[in-house]
Design a protein around this motif. Structure first.
Motif, PDB file in Angstrom:
ATOM      1  N   VAL A 178       1.021  -1.248  -0.198  1.00  0.00           N
ATOM      2  CA  VAL A 178       0.194   0.209   0.137  1.00  0.00           C
ATOM      3  C   VAL A 178       0.986   1.239  -0.372  1.00  0.00           C
ATOM      4  CG1 VAL A 178      -1.317   1.066   1.227  1.00  0.00           C
ATOM      5  CG2 VAL A 178      -1.767  -1.234   0.730  1.00  0.00           C
ATOM      6  N   ALA A 179       2.049   1.360   0.634  1.00  0.00           N
ATOM      7  CA  ALA A 179       2.730   2.498   0.615  1.00  0.00           C
ATOM      8  C   ALA A 179       3.818   2.900  -0.616  1.00  0.00           C
ATOM      9  CB  ALA A 179       4.023   2.388   1.987  1.00  0.00           C
ATOM     10  N   GLY A 180       4.019   1.655  -1.234  1.00  0.00           N
ATOM     11  CA  GLY A 180       4.668   1.951  -2.540  1.00  0.00           C
ATOM     12  C   GLY A 180       3.619   2.979  -3.137  1.00  0.00           C
ATOM     13  N   ALA A 208       1.650   6.267   5.963  1.00  0.00           N
ATOM     14  CA  ALA A 208       0.529   6.079   7.089  1.00  0.00           C
ATOM     15  C   ALA A 208      -0.648   4.897   6.989  1.00  0.00           C
ATOM     16  CB  ALA A 208       0.234   7.645   7.585  1.00  0.00           C
ATOM     17  N   LEU A 209      -0.778   5.200   5.418  1.00  0.00           N
ATOM     18  CA  LEU A 209      -1.723   4.421   4.630  1.00  0.00           C
ATOM     19  C   LEU A 209      -1.646   3.273   4.873  1.00  0.00           C
ATOM     20  CD1 LEU A 209      -4.322   5.072   3.115  1.00  0.00           C
ATOM     21  CD2 LEU A 209      -3.374   4.775   1.333  1.00  0.00           C
ATOM     22  N   GLY A 210      -0.634   2.797   4.381  1.00  0.00           N
ATOM     23  CA  GLY A 210       0.392   1.478   4.484  1.00  0.00           C
ATOM     24  C   GLY A 210       0.252   0.821   5.866  1.00  0.00           C
ATOM     25  N   LEU A 211       0.460   1.569   6.732  1.00  0.00           N
ATOM     26  CA  LEU A 211      -0.024   0.944   8.609  1.00  0.00           C
ATOM     27  C   LEU A 211      -1.898   0.764   8.643  1.00  0.00           C
ATOM     28  CD1 LEU A 211       2.877   3.297  10.271  1.00  0.00           C
ATOM     29  CD2 LEU A 211       2.744   0.621   9.819  1.00  0.00           C
ATOM     30  N   CYS A 212      -2.130   1.989   8.509  1.00  0.00           N
ATOM     31  CA  CYS A 212      -4.095   1.753   7.521  1.00  0.00           C
ATOM     32  C   CYS A 212      -4.806   0.597   7.647  1.00  0.00           C
ATOM     33  CB  CYS A 212      -4.997   3.071   7.664  1.00  0.00           C
ATOM     34  SG  CYS A 212      -4.506   4.682   8.693  1.00  0.00           S
ATOM     35  N   ALA A 213      -3.991   0.304   6.820  1.00  0.00           N
ATOM     36  CA  ALA A 213      -3.982  -0.911   5.543  1.00  0.00           C
ATOM     37  C   ALA A 213      -3.996  -2.212   6.420  1.00  0.00           C
ATOM     38  CB  ALA A 213      -3.436  -0.688   4.145  1.00  0.00           C
ATOM     39  N   LEU A 223      -6.582   8.942  -2.773  1.00  0.00           N
ATOM     40  CA  LEU A 223      -6.288   7.345  -2.113  1.00  0.00           C
ATOM     41  C   LEU A 223      -6.393   6.366  -1.324  1.00  0.00           C
ATOM     42  CD1 LEU A 223      -4.426   9.534   1.106  1.00  0.00           C
ATOM     43  CD2 LEU A 223      -3.477   8.579  -0.940  1.00  0.00           C
ATOM     44  N   LEU A 224      -8.017   6.388  -2.200  1.00  0.00           N
ATOM     45  CA  LEU A 224      -9.506   5.393  -1.667  1.00  0.00           C
ATOM     46  C   LEU A 224      -8.650   3.775  -2.625  1.00  0.00           C
ATOM     47  CD1 LEU A 224     -11.695   4.153  -0.831  1.00  0.00           C
ATOM     48  CD2 LEU A 224     -12.786   5.223  -1.977  1.00  0.00           C
ATOM     49  N   VAL A 225      -7.437   4.423  -3.786  1.00  0.00           N
ATOM     50  CA  VAL A 225      -7.623   3.379  -4.852  1.00  0.00           C
ATOM     51  C   VAL A 225      -6.230   2.606  -4.478  1.00  0.00           C
ATOM     52  CG1 VAL A 225      -6.894   2.952  -7.219  1.00  0.00           C
ATOM     53  CG2 VAL A 225      -8.443   5.247  -6.842  1.00  0.00           C
ATOM     54  N   PRO A 226      -5.274   3.102  -3.823  1.00  0.00           N
ATOM     55  CA  PRO A 226      -4.403   2.176  -3.625  1.00  0.00           C
ATOM     56  C   PRO A 226      -5.139   1.618  -1.973  1.00  0.00           C
ATOM     57  CG  PRO A 226      -3.381   4.629  -3.191  1.00  0.00           C
ATOM     58  CD  PRO A 226      -4.552   4.517  -4.076  1.00  0.00           C
ATOM     59  N   PHE A 227      -5.595   2.344  -1.559  1.00  0.00           N
ATOM     60  CA  PHE A 227      -6.006   1.812  -0.043  1.00  0.00           C
ATOM     61  C   PHE A 227      -6.597   0.187  -0.695  1.00  0.00           C
ATOM     62  CE2 PHE A 227      -8.564   0.750   3.377  1.00  0.00           C
ATOM     63  CZ  PHE A 227      -8.192   1.112   4.376  1.00  0.00           C
ATOM     64  N   LEU A 228      -8.286   0.369  -1.663  1.00  0.00           N
ATOM     65  CA  LEU A 228      -8.491  -0.468  -1.898  1.00  0.00           C
ATOM     66  C   LEU A 228      -7.967  -2.212  -2.369  1.00  0.00           C
ATOM     67  CD1 LEU A 228     -12.046   1.002  -3.164  1.00  0.00           C
ATOM     68  CD2 LEU A 228     -10.978  -0.279  -0.466  1.00  0.00           C
ATOM     69  N   LEU A 229      -7.144  -1.838  -3.863  1.00  0.00           N
ATOM     70  CA  LEU A 229      -6.650  -2.746  -3.752  1.00  0.00           C
ATOM     71  C   LEU A 229      -5.493  -3.175  -3.993  1.00  0.00           C
ATOM     72  CD1 LEU A 229      -6.280  -0.190  -7.526  1.00  0.00           C
ATOM     73  CD2 LEU A 229      -8.016  -2.172  -7.028  1.00  0.00           C
ATOM     74  N   ILE A 266     -13.217   5.039   4.060  1.00  0.00           N
ATOM     75  CA  ILE A 266     -14.305   4.327   3.466  1.00  0.00           C
ATOM     76  C   ILE A 266     -13.776   2.997   2.896  1.00  0.00           C
ATOM     77  CG2 ILE A 266     -14.790   5.302   0.753  1.00  0.00           C
ATOM     78  CD1 ILE A 266     -15.885   7.136   2.534  1.00  0.00           C
ATOM     79  N   GLY A 267     -12.677   3.022   3.033  1.00  0.00           N
ATOM     80  CA  GLY A 267     -11.838   1.482   3.124  1.00  0.00           C
ATOM     81  C   GLY A 267     -12.465   0.602   3.741  1.00  0.00           C
ATOM     82  N   THR A 268     -12.496   0.930   5.272  1.00  0.00           N
ATOM     83  CA  THR A 268     -12.698  -0.220   6.094  1.00  0.00           C
ATOM     84  C   THR A 268     -14.061  -0.403   5.494  1.00  0.00           C
ATOM     85  OG1 THR A 268     -11.160   1.171   7.697  1.00  0.00           O
ATOM     86  CG2 THR A 268     -12.530  -0.632   9.198  1.00  0.00           C
ATOM     87  N   ALA A 269     -14.617   0.814   5.599  1.00  0.00           N
ATOM     88  CA  ALA A 269     -16.427   0.039   6.074  1.00  0.00           C
ATOM     89  C   ALA A 269     -16.256  -0.722   4.277  1.00  0.00           C
ATOM     90  CB  ALA A 269     -16.936   1.684   5.844  1.00  0.00           C
ATOM     91  N   VAL A 270     -15.622  -0.535   3.433  1.00  0.00           N
ATOM     92  CA  VAL A 270     -15.910  -1.228   2.201  1.00  0.00           C
ATOM     93  C   VAL A 270     -15.139  -2.575   2.656  1.00  0.00           C
ATOM     94  CG1 VAL A 270     -15.147  -1.949   0.033  1.00  0.00           C
ATOM     95  CG2 VAL A 270     -16.048   0.594   0.439  1.00  0.00           C
ATOM     96  N   PHE A 271     -13.839  -2.993   2.976  1.00  0.00           N
ATOM     97  CA  PHE A 271     -13.860  -4.192   3.562  1.00  0.00           C
ATOM     98  C   PHE A 271     -14.472  -4.911   5.193  1.00  0.00           C
ATOM     99  CE2 PHE A 271      -9.889  -3.022   1.886  1.00  0.00           C
ATOM    100  CZ  PHE A 271      -9.433  -4.220   1.059  1.00  0.00           C
ATOM    101  N   GLU A 272     -14.793  -4.105   5.768  1.00  0.00           N
ATOM    102  CA  GLU A 272     -16.203  -4.556   6.430  1.00  0.00           C
ATOM    103  C   GLU A 272     -17.258  -5.778   5.820  1.00  0.00           C
ATOM    104  OE1 GLU A 272     -15.111  -5.467   9.348  1.00  0.00           O
ATOM    105  OE2 GLU A 272     -13.447  -3.542  10.557  1.00  0.00           O
ATOM    106  N   VAL A 273     -17.482  -4.959   4.859  1.00  0.00           N
ATOM    107  CA  VAL A 273     -18.535  -5.462   4.505  1.00  0.00           C
ATOM    108  C   VAL A 273     -18.689  -6.344   2.901  1.00  0.00           C
ATOM    109  CG1 VAL A 273     -20.483  -4.326   2.735  1.00  0.00           C
ATOM    110  CG2 VAL A 273     -19.905  -3.145   4.598  1.00  0.00           C
ATOM    111  N   PHE A 274     -16.720  -6.305   2.503  1.00  0.00           N
ATOM    112  CA  PHE A 274     -17.370  -7.313   1.779  1.00  0.00           C
ATOM    113  C   PHE A 274     -16.815  -8.257   2.258  1.00  0.00           C
ATOM    114  CE2 PHE A 274     -12.865  -8.793  -0.234  1.00  0.00           C
ATOM    115  CZ  PHE A 274     -13.213  -9.703  -1.425  1.00  0.00           C
TER     116      PHE A 274
END
Lengths: 392, 248
Positions: A119-121, A144-149, A304-310, A371-379
């Motif tokens: 995610v960070a890369g 930071a985004l990588g750690l959250c992910a 930022l949501l794109v790298p977080f999700l993918l 948003i990413g967390t909500a998407v992954f929780e539902v997923f």
């Protein structure tokens, strides 16, 4: 029923069970019914983040505007305390597992490291390529985004219903250690200047040990339960306050304190667990509601949501693949599926970084992570049980 | 913990899924990286004070500077800066007209209210457009670049003196903050505004149009001219006047 995995909301997990955690309340039992059906893939179940974050948005400035001024200041305070509390619980769990989890710890750390790097890369590449405007260092934003992910909770699993879930649950518990340590490093880089960085890196360790010593000396000498609770709450407030004042991560201070109480002789860890267990649920709910109230629509966050999700998906699949091969006895796909749910720690990391990042960057990060967390929780709840059934 | 012996099977399928996910993620990233974020001028990175530095004993002025920096970071999103100019009777290259930068307080997603002295006009750009004007109160309502609305924030119900307050004034890069010592503050009725204004005693170096905050981040109001110098128009009066200017 008591084995339903709601540890982030104060419910018992396998670690708690071994520690002799108290049985759930009737309300908790009712909630667990929903979780059972979800764990078996029979019914979708919305995870707490999906319920409480929208509630926070509703209370925030974008809707009812009930969270303003002084209320927001108080919520900031509660965020710091909750982060400290989560760090303490991770530290206690880690301390209890240390003697027996060598291979699992390696697997969990590798799994989270792969997700962080993926995610960070991807985020750093995207920010540089597209010229996303940030008022903070690109490397810090990306990490930071990588750690959250990297956070996983495996809450879609019932550990007793499936042996693979039991392994995934322990991996999910242990994969929070590395991100908390890396987060402490980011705080050092973000807040340190020049040669004092080495000292700053030791600040959370020092603050955690100091708090740990204070608690260790006080808890067992209390003459009543009420007095003991005051000591415990005071010690947690001290750890959180010290972290906030010195601009270090409350998660890392809590982790060190929790680890200290567990490794030192005595019952300090059990006392803390008993007393703070009562607070965990309301504070985590408050954390999620606060995250919702602080949610600000952000165009940069959308990018930022794109790298977080993918790349979280790719990182968890690759990390699960590696972890399953180290641990054995579990299918890589099952491991990845169980680790897909980010849980509360993902939001906790985002709120932690919100405390040190400039406003625009912090808002964008929180937007993407929520948003990413909500998407992954539902997923995790809706799609993954089907995927796992198909794999069999 | 006893682990079961679930057979590890279907590794070919798992590997294919892994490769597929990675390829899709990388492909999507490469496609997205071809685009350029609109208006992507990078802003300056502001360093944060280190924890050891925060623990060290400081002189009072350094403490005041830290308070100003912290306050500025918290309050700035609620403000923007617009340019106003005095229109000369006959503009010439030698006398293009006096220009000033003034702070405008955001009162909604894309609207802000600011002070406009007599004889001046708002310099309209792509991002700034005049929407309404109240000549009697020297107020303008301008449309500015939309941003996620940051509320006005906590409002000070009263202001005592003597003591320091924070003054926000216009600057090229955004609102500039500085401390200001007020020797005396008195409330008085001003017929132009719906609530009493605050008279600033003594010779105070502050220009009309600046916004005043308490050191703990509560907005007091906007500095406006007064027959005895300058006064502070308190937030409720300012917002009521701004609301009247809002296009219906």
């Amino acid at each position: 029923m008591s084995d339903q995995r709601r540890r982030e909301l104060g419910g018992p997990d396998p670690i708690d069970r071994r520690l002799g955690a108290p049985p759930p309340s009737p309300l908790g039992w009712l909630f667990s019914l929903l979780r059972t059906r979800s764990a078996l893939g029979l019914a979708p179940s919305l995870t707490p983040g999906v319920v409480y974050m929208p509630l926070g948005v509703l209370l925030g400035p974008l809707a009812l505007n009930l969270v303003t001024g002084d209320v927001r200041t108080l919520l900031d305070l509660s965020v710091t305390l909750t982060l400290t509390l989560l760090g303490i619980f991770v530290g206690i769990a880690f301390g209890r597992e240390v003697p027996s989890v060598g291979r699992l710890l390696v697997a969990a750390s590798l799994e989270s490291a792969i997700t962080i790097l993926a995610v960070a890369g991807a985020t750093a590449y995207l920010v540089v390529s597209t010229g996303l405007p940030f008022d903070a260092s690109v490397i810090i934003i990306a990490l930071a985004l990588g750690l959250c992910a990297s956070a996983s909770s495996a809450t879609s699993a019932d550990p007793d219903a499936d042996p693979a879930a039991a392994v995934a649950t322990r991996v999910a518990d242990l994969d929070d250690i590395l991100p908390i340590i890396v987060a402490a490093g980011i705080f050092t880089v973000a807040t340190g200047t020049g040669s004092d960085r080495w000292w700053i890196a030791l600040t959370p360790v020092g603050a955690g040990i100091l708090t740990g010593v204070i608690g260790w000396l006080l808890f067992e000498r209390a003459e009543s339960v009420a007095e003991r609770s005051v000591y415990v709450l005071g010690t947690v407030a001290l750890a959180g306050g010290a972290a906030a004042f010195m601009h270090v991560s409350p998660l890392s201070v809590g982790l060190v304190a929790g680890l200290f109480w567990t490794l030192m002789p005595g019952r300090a860890d059990r006392i803390v667990q008993d007393d703070l267990g009562k607070l965990q649920h309301p504070l985590v709910v408050l954390l999620l509601v606060t995250a919702g109230a602080l949610w600000v629509p952000s165009a940069v966050g959308l990018w930022l949501l794109v790298p977080f999700l993918l790349f979280r998906l790719a990182g968890k699949v690759a990390g699960g693949w590696v972890a399953a091969r180290i641990v054995g006895d579990v299918r890589p796909g099952d491991m990845a599926a169980y680790l897909m749910s980010p849980g509360v720690l993902s939001i906790a990391f985002a709120l932690n970084f919100l405390q040190i990042l400039p406003t625009a960057s912090g808002d964008a990060l929180l937007w993407a992570v929520m948003i990413g967390t909500a998407v992954f929780e539902v997923f995790a709840v809706v799609a993954l049980p089907l995927w796992r059934r198909e794999a069999r | 913990m006893a682990m079961s012996t679930t057979p590890v099977s279907g590794s070919g399928r798992e590997t294919r899924i892994l490769l597929l996910v990675i390829v899709v993620a990388v492909a999507m990233l490469l496609v997205l990286a071809q685009f350029r974020y609109p208006g992507s001028d990078r802003t300056a990175v502001m360093p944060i004070a280190g924890p050891i530095e925060r623990l060290a004993a400081r002189a009072t002025f350094e403490e005041l500077a830290l308070i100003m920096a912290d306050l500025s970071a918290r309050v700035q999103p609620a403000m923007t800066v617009i340019t106003i100019e005095r229109a000369p009777a006959k503009p010439t290259p030698a006398d293009p007209g006096e220009r000033r930068l003034v702070v405008a307080l955001r009162v909604d997603v894309d609207v802000a209210v600011a002070y406009l002295p007599a004889g001046f006009k708002v310099v309209e750009t792509g991002d700034v457009e005049l929407s309404g004007q109240d000549a009697e109160r020297s107020l303008v309502f301008v449309r500015v670049a939309p941003t996620p609305f940051i509320e006005v924030g906590p409002v000070a119900s009263a202001l005592g003196g003597p003591g320091y307050v924070a003054v926000f004034e216009g600057a090229r890069g955004g609102p500039a903050v500085r401390p200001l010592f007020l020797g005396r503050v008195d409330s008085f009725d001003d017929p132009r505004w719906s609530v009493p204004s605050l008279s600033i005693g003594g010779d105070v170096p502050v220009r009309a149009g600046a916004f005043i905050y308490t050191l703990d981040g509560r907005l007091v109001g906007m500095v406006t001219p007064d027959d005895t110098g300058v006064a502070i128009t308190r937030v409720p009066g300012l917002l009521a006047a701004a609301e009247a200017l809002r296009p219906k």
